[in-house]
Design a protein around this motif. Structure first.
Motif, PDB file in Angstrom:
ATOM      1  N   VAL A  12      47.326  96.859  25.818  1.00  0.00           N
ATOM      2  CA  VAL A  12      45.935  96.485  25.403  1.00  0.00           C
ATOM      3  C   VAL A  12      45.725  95.223  26.287  1.00  0.00           C
ATOM      4  O   VAL A  12      44.411  95.110  26.666  1.00  0.00           O
ATOM      5  CB  VAL A  12      45.948  96.305  23.999  1.00  0.00           C
ATOM      6  CG1 VAL A  12      44.558  95.782  23.516  1.00  0.00           C
ATOM      7  CG2 VAL A  12      46.289  97.608  23.015  1.00  0.00           C
ATOM      8  N   ALA A  47      44.562  96.092  29.548  1.00  0.00           N
ATOM      9  CA  ALA A  47      43.556  96.817  29.694  1.00  0.00           C
ATOM     10  C   ALA A  47      42.262  95.503  29.894  1.00  0.00           C
ATOM     11  O   ALA A  47      41.148  95.684  30.303  1.00  0.00           O
ATOM     12  CB  ALA A  47      43.196  97.487  28.375  1.00  0.00           C
ATOM     13  N   LEU A  88      41.360  97.369  21.282  1.00  0.00           N
ATOM     14  CA  LEU A  88      41.148  97.495  22.748  1.00  0.00           C
ATOM     15  C   LEU A  88      39.551  97.180  22.957  1.00  0.00           C
ATOM     16  O   LEU A  88      39.595  96.743  23.926  1.00  0.00           O
ATOM     17  CB  LEU A  88      41.332  98.969  22.894  1.00  0.00           C
ATOM     18  CG  LEU A  88      41.156  99.438  24.504  1.00  0.00           C
ATOM     19  CD1 LEU A  88      42.074  98.647  25.409  1.00  0.00           C
ATOM     20  CD2 LEU A  88      41.453 100.957  24.678  1.00  0.00           C
ATOM     21  N   ARG A  91      39.436  93.547  23.397  1.00  0.00           N
ATOM     22  CA  ARG A  91      40.096  93.032  24.451  1.00  0.00           C
ATOM     23  C   ARG A  91      39.158  93.370  25.504  1.00  0.00           C
ATOM     24  O   ARG A  91      39.164  92.511  26.551  1.00  0.00           O
ATOM     25  CB  ARG A  91      41.365  93.749  24.647  1.00  0.00           C
ATOM     26  CG  ARG A  91      42.454  92.764  25.380  1.00  0.00           C
ATOM     27  CD  ARG A  91      42.466  91.588  24.948  1.00  0.00           C
ATOM     28  NE  ARG A  91      43.352  90.857  25.998  1.00  0.00           N
ATOM     29  CZ  ARG A  91      43.415  89.169  25.899  1.00  0.00           C
ATOM     30  NH1 ARG A  91      42.730  88.526  25.048  1.00  0.00           N
ATOM     31  NH2 ARG A  91      44.078  88.703  26.880  1.00  0.00           N
TER      32      ARG A  91
END
Length: 445
Positions: free
Chosen positions: A81, A84, A141, A144
């Motif tokens: 994550v 990402a 996610l 982030r």
């Protein structure tokens, strides 16, 4: 509007034209420039505090979002994550770089900090896996990605702003505060974790205390609005002109883009290896407890911060290229032995000295990171070139550094990661060796 030779975007007498874009006449005294640089740096500090709060609280909230598996498996999920957030940074670098070149550096910096705060607030209020199941890591996610998009834009806007607001002849010193505040954001995140560890039990932090750093980050992002009046715009907003902030103009500078990407790749992989990942490396490989690892990183990160203005001023004397050669050459030679030694340390002092040695080499890059990149591009695409080039390299090499290190450890080939870091720095050394001194041959006059 009067244009003066030697101002931002305006060539000095005898130089070839660098940029057709109008420049703002910056008749600012030293105090006003310093105040503007401090305000711009404050936004950068808040931005990076929010970004690093995730990395330093990961050891506490990993089980809340990814409950299955051993510690390394949980950290791998959290690192994915985290990565990402890096992978979306090129999109943020493009969007906010274009925004900064067309609408102004100041406006872009403010917008990116507010977006970062929104991402932190989302993390702070997220339900856990036990409450909403798979939706919890999915929302983590999303948060982030918001933060990564914001960070991708902040770097280029801040690097450009601090380089342009600086006094000629002191740009190395002024621009070094981008990394003073970037490291300050890391340090503030570490200090916040240290205070939590002092005031709360380990169980309480894992249960709910890890949310506090994210609440604080959201509040600070809102407070940043108070600094906006101290920030003076450094380049004339160009509106929707075809030249400013356009990919069409940027592709006319391929050598500059490749130089930025190669050196940013080395900077990113070493920075995230010896800062954010290092806390986990001390715990997972050297066998230290979390609190001890946090204290070590708190001290060495502060020492790292103090080196930035010193080496920034040094670059005003010896040149940015020399700084970059010392960094890339030093890391090529010492990344493998340093990581190997840190993984086998027996004492806190030894660990601290070895990590500081790595960060001292790193400082030759970080102190001029934004400045040399800004010097490579004309004003009309400066924020876009710096932000996008840096973001692409950081996404590929910085965002995946922690994941690659953990994956190789899980596969039983942990030392291979150190050789990977060394190889990337060797490429950067060749690029730095072939580049012209940007202070003398660049576009920032």
């Amino acid at each position: 509007m009067t244009q003066i030779p030697g101002m931002i975007g305006v060539p000095a007498d005898g130089d070839a034209p660098l940029d057709t874009r109008p420049a703002i006449r910056l008749e600012l005294d030293r105090k006003t420039r310093a105040r503007a640089a401090i305000a711009g740096s404050a936004g950068n500090l808040i931005e990076w505090y929010d970004f690093y709060a995730y990395a330093y609280t990961a050891l506490y909230f990993a089980s809340a979002f990814f409950p299955e598996g051993d510690r390394t498996a949980q950290l791998l999920n959290v690192a994915a994550v985290y990565a990402a957030g890096f992978l979306i940074r090129p999109l943020g670098g493009w969007y906010f770089g274009r925004f900064a070149d067309r609408r102004g550096r100041r406006a872009a910096m403010i917008a990116s900090v507010l977006l970062m705060g929104a991402g932190s607030l989302l993390v702070a209020i997220l339900p856990t896996y036990a409450t909403i199941g798979a939706a919890a890591p999915a929302l983590l996610l999303v948060a982030r990605l918001m933060q990564g998009f914001s960070t991708g834009g902040q770097y280029g806007a801040a690097a450009t702003y601090l380089s342009e607001i600086a006094e000629p002849g002191k740009r190395g010193f002024y621009a070094s505060f981008q990394f003073v505040t970037l490291i300050g954001g890391q340090l503030f995140a570490l200090l916040t974790i240290f205070l939590l560890q002092t005031a709360m039990t380990d169980a309480a932090i894992r249960e709910w205390g890890w949310r506090i750093p994210f609440v604080l980050g959201a509040v600070l992002a809102g407070v940043f609005i108070l600094f906006r009046d101290a920030m003076h715009e450094t380049a004339e907003p160009a509106g929707k002109g075809e030249e400013a902030g356009s990919m069409k103009t940027l592709i006319q500078h391929p050598r500059a883009m490749l130089t930025v990407m190669a050196l940013s790749a080395a900077g990113a992989v070493t920075l995230y290896t010896f800062t954010t990942y290092m806390q986990k490396y001390l715990v997972n490989t050297a066998g230290m407890d979390v609190a001890t690892a946090s204290r070590i990183m708190l001290v060495v990160t502060f020492a790292f911060l103090l080196l930035q203005p010193v080496l920034g001023m040094l670059s005003d004397r010896i040149g940015r290229r020399t700084n970059l050669l010392i960094f890339s050459g030093g890391m090529t030679l010492f990344a493998v032995p340093l990581l190997g030694a840190i993984g086998k340390v027996q004492t806190v002092w030894t660990a601290g000295l070895l990590i500081f040695a790595a960060l001292a080499i790193m400082s030759f890059y970080t102190s001029v990171s934004g400045l040399f990149k800004a010097e490579l591009f004309p004003a009309s695409v400066r924020a876009l070139g710096v932000g996008l080039g840096h973001a692409i390299a950081s996404a590929i090499f910085g965002g995946t550094a922690e994941y690659a290190a953990l994956l190789l450890k899980q596969m039983g080939h942990e030392q291979a990661f150190a050789w990977y870091v060394s190889a990337i720095c060797a490429v950067a050394f060749v690029v730095a060796l072939r580049m012209k001194e940007p202070r003398a041959h660049g576009h920032l006059h």
